[in-house]
Design an enzyme around this catalytic site. Sequence first.
Site, short mmCIF file in Angstrom:
data_model
loop_
_atom_site.label_atom_id
_atom_site.label_comp_id
_atom_site.label_asym_id
_atom_site.label_seq_id
_atom_site.Cartn_x
_atom_site.Cartn_y
_atom_site.Cartn_z
N LYS A 279 0.84 -1.20 0.00
CA LYS A 279 0.00 0.00 0.00
C LYS A 279 0.88 1.25 0.00
CE LYS A 279 -3.78 -2.42 2.32
NZ LYS A 279 -4.48 -2.71 3.59
N GLN B 194 -5.01 -1.59 9.96
CA GLN B 194 -4.89 -2.90 9.34
C GLN B 194 -5.47 -3.98 10.27
OE1 GLN B 194 -3.47 -3.36 6.16
NE2 GLN B 194 -4.10 -5.50 6.31
N ASP C 257 -11.33 2.33 4.27
CA ASP C 257 -11.73 0.92 4.12
C ASP C 257 -13.25 0.73 4.14
OD1 ASP C 257 -9.41 -0.45 3.63
OD2 ASP C 257 -9.01 -0.97 5.72
#
Length: 284
Positions: free
Chosen positions: A49, A93, A116
């Site tokens: 990422k 994460q 997200d």
Amino acid sequence: MPATLMDGKALAERIRSEIADEVRELGDIGLATVLVGDDPASDIYIRLKHKAAGEVGINAKDIRLASQTTEDELLEQVAQLNADDAIDGLLVQLPLPDQIDEARVIRAIAPMKDVDGLHPLNFGQLLLGRPTHVGATPVGVMRLLEEYDVPLEGARAVVVGRSDIVGKPQSLLLLHANATVTTCHSRTKDLGDVAREADVLVVAVGRANVIGPDDVKEGATVIDVGMNRGADGVVGDVDPATAERAGLITPVPGGVGPMTIAMLLASAVKAARYRRKILAFPGG
Ligand code: NDP
């Protein structure tokens, strides 16, 4: 005739170059990632990422916290990033260590920065058919389907998997695209029978060969989200022999994976537009 491979790598490269242009137009965009602990798979995803963000000119901030970090410490970190004007998008994460309540942390993320799409506000917007931030993987799958002109209106779509990060948002996006959607999971009876009904089959389980050639209709479009690390490197959830029956199929690697990264960058750009009020954010 074997299936046509859906080249996510090539499409993602194109999208990334478009995003680089958008970043140049918008000016500084900040994306923060928070990783708690040292899970090797999570470390790989975070590195990918950051590399991709750097390449399109997004300022990525890589925050690493020790595996014994408490929930309060993580919440404090999230609060700081929420308040940080240089940060447009923020992701924590997953999975988080056991001592931390994931749901609580996700609720603490400022919805406008939640790239997200896991905050209940963003998830609710998706459910209502007015999507704001949506997870990068399901959005990437939709973009691939669009690129290959896969008809969705009235199509039978089957999604195998119902996680918050892939399966559920995927089913909702397909539903909003007017497909007739069935969502399968670990308790689904006769998975093969259900999967064989699909014109479009999306598989996000996390187990190699959960779908094989006998489980797909001739000519179906098969999207393999799975990434399973084994002795032979990374393999998907779908037996590669399925390409003999499918019409279109994503390779692993080189299918959904690169699209996920590209769409995360797109989500960071969207977050920057929300924060600059170029796009309206509900309640924002
Ligand atoms: P989760 O483990 O969160 O969810 C897996 C889902 O599969 C669950 O809904 C589970 O059902 C269901 N399931 C498990 N076993 C079966 C079975 N035998 N038959 C039918 N359904 C089953 O995984 P994720 O959604 O996070 O990820 C799925 C896969 O996608 C993983 O391989 C992951 O690495 C990969 N992935 C890839 C990405 C990419 O960019 N390519 C991005 C994100 C994930 P139940 O709900 O009943 O437990």
